[in-house]
Design a protein around this motif. Structure first.
Motif, PDB file in Angstrom:
ATOM      1  N   PRO A  68      -4.346  -5.354  -0.178  1.00  0.00           N
ATOM      2  CA  PRO A  68      -3.897  -4.405   0.902  1.00  0.00           C
ATOM      3  C   PRO A  68      -4.256  -3.037   0.594  1.00  0.00           C
ATOM      4  O   PRO A  68      -4.379  -2.095   1.435  1.00  0.00           O
ATOM      5  CB  PRO A  68      -2.519  -4.565   1.173  1.00  0.00           C
ATOM      6  N   HIS A  69      -4.408  -2.692  -0.774  1.00  0.00           N
ATOM      7  CA  HIS A  69      -4.545  -1.054  -1.111  1.00  0.00           C
ATOM      8  C   HIS A  69      -5.797  -0.923  -1.763  1.00  0.00           C
ATOM      9  O   HIS A  69      -6.111   0.038  -2.582  1.00  0.00           O
ATOM     10  CB  HIS A  69      -3.533  -0.663  -2.092  1.00  0.00           C
ATOM     11  N   ASP A  70      -6.818  -1.534  -1.537  1.00  0.00           N
ATOM     12  CA  ASP A  70      -8.378  -1.458  -2.131  1.00  0.00           C
ATOM     13  C   ASP A  70      -8.978  -0.174  -2.064  1.00  0.00           C
ATOM     14  O   ASP A  70      -9.245   0.449  -3.072  1.00  0.00           O
ATOM     15  CB  ASP A  70      -9.283  -2.398  -1.553  1.00  0.00           C
ATOM     16  N   ARG A  72      -7.237   2.745  -2.106  1.00  0.00           N
ATOM     17  CA  ARG A  72      -6.298   3.673  -2.858  1.00  0.00           C
ATOM     18  C   ARG A  72      -6.668   3.388  -4.372  1.00  0.00           C
ATOM     19  O   ARG A  72      -6.034   4.221  -5.358  1.00  0.00           O
ATOM     20  CB  ARG A  72      -4.887   3.388  -2.559  1.00  0.00           C
ATOM     21  N   GLN A  73      -7.449   2.260  -5.124  1.00  0.00           N
ATOM     22  CA  GLN A  73      -7.576   2.022  -6.267  1.00  0.00           C
ATOM     23  C   GLN A  73      -8.487   2.840  -7.103  1.00  0.00           C
ATOM     24  O   GLN A  73      -9.509   3.149  -6.425  1.00  0.00           O
ATOM     25  CB  GLN A  73      -7.962   0.610  -6.436  1.00  0.00           C
ATOM     26  N   ASN A  85     -13.298   1.337  -2.480  1.00  0.00           N
ATOM     27  CA  ASN A  85     -12.553   2.361  -2.821  1.00  0.00           C
ATOM     28  C   ASN A  85     -13.089   3.623  -2.916  1.00  0.00           C
ATOM     29  O   ASN A  85     -12.734   4.624  -3.352  1.00  0.00           O
ATOM     30  CB  ASN A  85     -11.647   1.822  -4.320  1.00  0.00           C
TER      31      ASN A  85
END
Length: 151
Positions: A68-70, A72-73, A85
């Protein structure tokens, strides 16, 4: 007109991928860039584990694509190479295809020089990219283990 990213080949002779990749990723992050690591699923599982455990006193924050946070990586591991990202650095492991490089500042192709098929594959990539006019650099390890630009 889009500019072609620099493509740096890293020829592993004295160190393993697990020893070299975390350091290169740390340097990428220190530069203020994000990184995308592209490889096959089995290699990505090993890299995922290595990035959590390569140092006793810390780890390298990262995630596997599809979460769910690709976006932000700081480091994203992917078998597709889709730049979810917004990475400036693309790391190609094993024989993963380079694919589209638009939007990247630098691409790192890391190969094991002790593996003859990997060496031949890297030589073929070098020739193809050179023929396409890509800005290339070749790095190899000295006897002391430091990296030096050889081409």
């Amino acid at each position: 007109m889009t500019t072609k990213p620099e493509v740096w080949f890293y020829h592993l002779e004295r160190s393993t991928l697990d020893q070299v990749l975390p350091t290169l990723l740390e340097k990428t992050l220190e530069r203020g860039w994000r990184a995308l690591v592209k490889a096959g699923p089995a290699r990505l599982e090993a890299v995922d584990e290595a990035l959590w455990t390569y140092r006793d006193d810390g780890f390298l924050a990262h995630g596997q694509a599809g979460g769910p946070h690709d976006a932000r990586q700081p480091v994203l591991l992917s078998d597709t190479g889709e730049n979810l990202n917004g990475a400036q650095a693309l790391f190609i492991l094993d024989d993963a295809e380079l694919g589209a490089t638009e939007g990247f500042e630098r691409c790192f192709i890391i190969f094991d020089g002790r593996d003859e098929p990997a060496l031949q594959h890297a030589r073929g990539r070098w020739k193809t990219l050179k023929d396409q006019g890509a800005p290339l650099a070749y790095w190899r390890q000295t006897d002391e283990g430091r990296w030096e630009k050889a081409a």
